[in-house]
Scaffold this motif. Structure first.
Motif, PDB file in Angstrom:
ATOM      1  N   LEU A 157       0.720  -1.154   0.080  1.00 51.27           N
ATOM      2  CA  LEU A 157       0.073   0.058  -0.072  1.00 51.27           C
ATOM      3  C   LEU A 157       0.973   1.201  -0.008  1.00 51.27           C
ATOM      4  O   LEU A 157       0.421   2.145  -0.694  1.00 51.27           O
ATOM      5  CB  LEU A 157      -1.013   0.136   1.142  1.00 51.27           C
ATOM      6  N   PHE A 158       2.064   1.170   0.731  1.00 48.47           N
ATOM      7  CA  PHE A 158       2.911   2.482   0.808  1.00 48.47           C
ATOM      8  C   PHE A 158       3.711   2.545  -0.682  1.00 48.47           C
ATOM      9  O   PHE A 158       3.544   3.512  -1.023  1.00 48.47           O
ATOM     10  CB  PHE A 158       4.108   2.101   1.844  1.00 48.47           C
ATOM     11  N   LEU A 159       3.956   1.538  -1.455  1.00 43.89           N
ATOM     12  CA  LEU A 159       4.544   1.471  -2.599  1.00 43.89           C
ATOM     13  C   LEU A 159       3.559   2.112  -3.628  1.00 43.89           C
ATOM     14  O   LEU A 159       3.741   2.934  -4.343  1.00 43.89           O
ATOM     15  CB  LEU A 159       4.993   0.129  -2.956  1.00 43.89           C
ATOM     16  N   TYR A 160       2.058   1.771  -3.525  1.00 43.61           N
ATOM     17  CA  TYR A 160       1.279   2.111  -4.444  1.00 43.61           C
ATOM     18  C   TYR A 160       0.720   3.633  -4.210  1.00 43.61           C
ATOM     19  O   TYR A 160       1.022   4.477  -5.239  1.00 43.61           O
ATOM     20  CB  TYR A 160      -0.099   1.228  -4.043  1.00 43.61           C
ATOM     21  N   ALA A 161       0.770   4.109  -2.968  1.00 39.63           N
ATOM     22  CA  ALA A 161       0.417   5.513  -2.554  1.00 39.63           C
ATOM     23  C   ALA A 161       1.628   6.362  -2.919  1.00 39.63           C
ATOM     24  O   ALA A 161       1.634   7.377  -3.434  1.00 39.63           O
ATOM     25  CB  ALA A 161       0.342   5.559  -0.928  1.00 39.63           C
ATOM     26  N   ALA A 162       2.775   5.759  -2.966  1.00 41.95           N
ATOM     27  CA  ALA A 162       4.104   6.676  -3.159  1.00 41.95           C
ATOM     28  C   ALA A 162       4.071   6.943  -4.738  1.00 41.95           C
ATOM     29  O   ALA A 162       4.590   8.140  -5.269  1.00 41.95           O
ATOM     30  CB  ALA A 162       5.330   6.009  -2.653  1.00 41.95           C
ATOM     31  N   MET A 163       3.743   5.693  -5.500  1.00 37.46           N
ATOM     32  CA  MET A 163       3.830   5.831  -6.938  1.00 37.46           C
ATOM     33  C   MET A 163       2.641   7.173  -7.160  1.00 37.46           C
ATOM     34  O   MET A 163       3.016   7.909  -8.163  1.00 37.46           O
ATOM     35  CB  MET A 163       3.266   4.580  -7.706  1.00 37.46           C
ATOM     36  N   ILE A 164       1.690   6.965  -6.807  1.00 33.63           N
ATOM     37  CA  ILE A 164       0.517   8.069  -7.044  1.00 33.63           C
ATOM     38  C   ILE A 164       0.820   9.468  -6.739  1.00 33.63           C
ATOM     39  O   ILE A 164       0.820  10.261  -7.490  1.00 33.63           O
ATOM     40  CB  ILE A 164      -0.827   7.718  -6.270  1.00 33.63           C
ATOM     41  N   LEU A 165       1.526   9.557  -5.431  1.00 32.69           N
ATOM     42  CA  LEU A 165       1.837  10.777  -4.808  1.00 32.69           C
ATOM     43  C   LEU A 165       3.163  11.530  -5.883  1.00 32.69           C
ATOM     44  O   LEU A 165       3.188  12.640  -6.150  1.00 32.69           O
ATOM     45  CB  LEU A 165       2.181  10.826  -3.548  1.00 32.69           C
ATOM     46  N   GLN A 166       4.122  10.496  -6.191  1.00 34.48           N
ATOM     47  CA  GLN A 166       5.275  10.760  -7.139  1.00 34.48           C
ATOM     48  C   GLN A 166       5.076  11.359  -8.374  1.00 34.48           C
ATOM     49  O   GLN A 166       5.311  12.354  -9.044  1.00 34.48           O
ATOM     50  CB  GLN A 166       6.152   9.738  -7.110  1.00 34.48           C
ATOM     51  N   ASN A 167       3.821  10.577  -8.894  1.00 33.86           N
ATOM     52  CA  ASN A 167       3.452  10.988 -10.214  1.00 33.86           C
ATOM     53  C   ASN A 167       2.432  12.415 -10.225  1.00 33.86           C
ATOM     54  O   ASN A 167       2.686  12.981 -11.112  1.00 33.86           O
ATOM     55  CB  ASN A 167       2.163   9.752 -10.774  1.00 33.86           C
ATOM     56  N   MET A 168       1.847  12.630  -9.112  1.00 35.04           N
ATOM     57  CA  MET A 168       1.270  13.973  -8.896  1.00 35.04           C
ATOM     58  C   MET A 168       2.140  14.902  -9.020  1.00 35.04           C
ATOM     59  O   MET A 168       2.143  15.877  -9.700  1.00 35.04           O
ATOM     60  CB  MET A 168       0.314  13.788  -7.778  1.00 35.04           C
ATOM     61  N   LYS A 169       3.386  14.883  -8.283  1.00 32.92           N
ATOM     62  CA  LYS A 169       4.355  15.747  -8.054  1.00 32.92           C
ATOM     63  C   LYS A 169       5.118  15.933  -9.243  1.00 32.92           C
ATOM     64  O   LYS A 169       5.559  16.983  -9.760  1.00 32.92           O
ATOM     65  CB  LYS A 169       5.146  15.260  -7.207  1.00 32.92           C
ATOM     66  N   ARG A 170       5.753  14.595 -10.005  1.00 32.73           N
ATOM     67  CA  ARG A 170       6.600  14.738 -11.236  1.00 32.73           C
ATOM     68  C   ARG A 170       5.709  15.337 -12.486  1.00 32.73           C
ATOM     69  O   ARG A 170       6.072  16.316 -13.318  1.00 32.73           O
ATOM     70  CB  ARG A 170       7.037  13.497 -11.446  1.00 32.73           C
ATOM     71  N   ARG A 171       4.431  14.953 -12.425  1.00 35.78           N
ATOM     72  CA  ARG A 171       3.721  15.211 -13.711  1.00 35.78           C
ATOM     73  C   ARG A 171       2.825  16.386 -13.545  1.00 35.78           C
ATOM     74  O   ARG A 171       1.890  16.634 -14.562  1.00 35.78           O
ATOM     75  CB  ARG A 171       3.149  14.048 -14.470  1.00 35.78           C
ATOM     76  N   ASN A 172       2.723  16.943 -12.257  1.00 36.70           N
ATOM     77  CA  ASN A 172       1.730  18.058 -12.055  1.00 36.70           C
ATOM     78  C   ASN A 172       0.314  17.654 -12.336  1.00 36.70           C
ATOM     79  O   ASN A 172      -0.599  18.365 -13.029  1.00 36.70           O
ATOM     80  CB  ASN A 172       2.429  19.380 -12.565  1.00 36.70           C
ATOM     81  N   MET A 173      -0.127  16.496 -11.919  1.00 38.46           N
ATOM     82  CA  MET A 173      -1.438  15.844 -11.871  1.00 38.46           C
ATOM     83  C   MET A 173      -2.428  16.153 -10.933  1.00 38.46           C
ATOM     84  O   MET A 173      -1.820  16.271  -9.709  1.00 38.46           O
ATOM     85  CB  MET A 173      -1.513  14.497 -12.305  1.00 38.46           C
ATOM     86  N   SER A 174      -3.707  16.180 -11.013  1.00 39.27           N
ATOM     87  CA  SER A 174      -4.530  16.000 -10.005  1.00 39.27           C
ATOM     88  C   SER A 174      -4.498  14.611  -9.282  1.00 39.27           C
ATOM     89  O   SER A 174      -3.864  13.632 -10.020  1.00 39.27           O
ATOM     90  CB  SER A 174      -6.262  16.075 -10.576  1.00 39.27           C
ATOM     91  N   LEU A 175      -5.244  14.306  -8.267  1.00 39.13           N
ATOM     92  CA  LEU A 175      -5.037  13.137  -7.470  1.00 39.13           C
ATOM     93  C   LEU A 175      -5.739  11.867  -8.456  1.00 39.13           C
ATOM     94  O   LEU A 175      -5.017  10.769  -8.758  1.00 39.13           O
ATOM     95  CB  LEU A 175      -5.854  13.044  -6.420  1.00 39.13           C
ATOM     96  N   ILE A 176      -6.905  12.310  -9.017  1.00 39.84           N
ATOM     97  CA  ILE A 176      -7.761  11.163  -9.899  1.00 39.84           C
ATOM     98  C   ILE A 176      -6.935  10.688 -11.221  1.00 39.84           C
ATOM     99  O   ILE A 176      -6.691   9.699 -11.440  1.00 39.84           O
ATOM    100  CB  ILE A 176      -8.982  11.675 -10.474  1.00 39.84           C
ATOM    101  N   SER A 177      -6.484  11.874 -11.720  1.00 39.46           N
ATOM    102  CA  SER A 177      -5.669  11.528 -12.931  1.00 39.46           C
ATOM    103  C   SER A 177      -4.448  10.805 -12.665  1.00 39.46           C
ATOM    104  O   SER A 177      -4.023   9.839 -13.420  1.00 39.46           O
ATOM    105  CB  SER A 177      -5.252  12.855 -13.733  1.00 39.46           C
ATOM    106  N   SER A 178      -3.632  11.110 -11.557  1.00 33.94           N
ATOM    107  CA  SER A 178      -2.527  10.199 -11.103  1.00 33.94           C
ATOM    108  C   SER A 178      -2.863   8.840 -10.716  1.00 33.94           C
ATOM    109  O   SER A 178      -2.314   7.999 -11.127  1.00 33.94           O
ATOM    110  CB  SER A 178      -1.913  10.979 -10.039  1.00 33.94           C
ATOM    111  N   PHE A 179      -3.772   8.705 -10.104  1.00 30.13           N
ATOM    112  CA  PHE A 179      -4.355   7.405  -9.745  1.00 30.13           C
ATOM    113  C   PHE A 179      -4.777   6.616 -10.970  1.00 30.13           C
ATOM    114  O   PHE A 179      -4.410   5.407 -11.003  1.00 30.13           O
ATOM    115  CB  PHE A 179      -5.833   7.571  -8.901  1.00 30.13           C
ATOM    116  N   LEU A 180      -5.239   7.203 -12.097  1.00 25.70           N
ATOM    117  CA  LEU A 180      -5.601   6.441 -13.238  1.00 25.70           C
ATOM    118  C   LEU A 180      -4.352   6.066 -14.063  1.00 25.70           C
ATOM    119  O   LEU A 180      -4.148   5.025 -14.496  1.00 25.70           O
ATOM    120  CB  LEU A 180      -6.578   7.301 -14.105  1.00 25.70           C
ATOM    121  N   ALA A 181      -3.445   7.145 -13.893  1.00 25.15           N
ATOM    122  CA  ALA A 181      -2.196   6.942 -14.683  1.00 25.15           C
ATOM    123  C   ALA A 181      -1.318   5.615 -14.112  1.00 25.15           C
ATOM    124  O   ALA A 181      -0.778   4.875 -14.738  1.00 25.15           O
ATOM    125  CB  ALA A 181      -1.095   8.067 -14.675  1.00 25.15           C
TER     126      ALA A 181
END
Length: 160
Positions: free
Chosen positions: A82-106
């Protein structure tokens, strides 16, 4: 005595992802300080070593200290994936400047790539955590966690 067990249980469940995060930060710092930071092969090797060697060892060690009085501890086993999954979502949001939903889907799309191997890895880490957490002695209160809690309780009660 019961209060000490509750406090240590909460600390345990907070400690597992925190310690894992600190090891990730230490790995990142090590990569930054070494001359291999410009060598893509070195970075990939270290990353794979961390994911496929360190993560299972870390999981196996920390599951032995699980505080729940069941034969298995699904909550502790779920923390690392769960930590790895959440970290991927948060890192994606930060790196690509995405919303939470967009990062979650990506991230979900990335985990689905290559025959869903990303999901398979997270599921395998969870299953490995479940298997590592198996302990019949924990049900009887004879696990490392309960021995440590008893020592702390005895020490605090004798200090009064």
């Amino acid at each position: 005595m019961k209060r000490a067990k509750i406090i240590l249980s909460v600390l345990y469940y907070a400690f597992v992802p925190t310690l894992f995060y600190l090891f990730l930060c230490a790995l990142s710092l090590m990569l930054e300080l070494t001359k291999g930071k410009d060598d893509l092969g070195f970075i990939i090797s270290v990353t794979y070593g961390f994911l496929f060697v360190f993560t299972p060892i870390f999981t196996a060690l920390l599951m032995r200290f699980s505080p729940i009085k069941w034969v298995i501890d699904p909550f502790a086993a779920l923390e690392i994936p769960l930590f790895l999954y959440a970290a991927m979502i948060l890192q994606n949001m930060k790196r690509r400047n995405m919303s939470l939903i967009s990062s979650f889907l990506a991230v979900n799309n990335e985990l689905n790539d290559d025959g869903k191997t990303g999901w398979l890895f997270l599921i395998c880490i969870f299953i490995f955590g479940i298997v590592s957490s198996i302990s019949c002695s924990r049900v009887k209160g004879n696990s490392a966690f309960y021995k440590l809690t008893d020592k702390i309780s005895d020490h605090s009660s004798s200090a009064k």
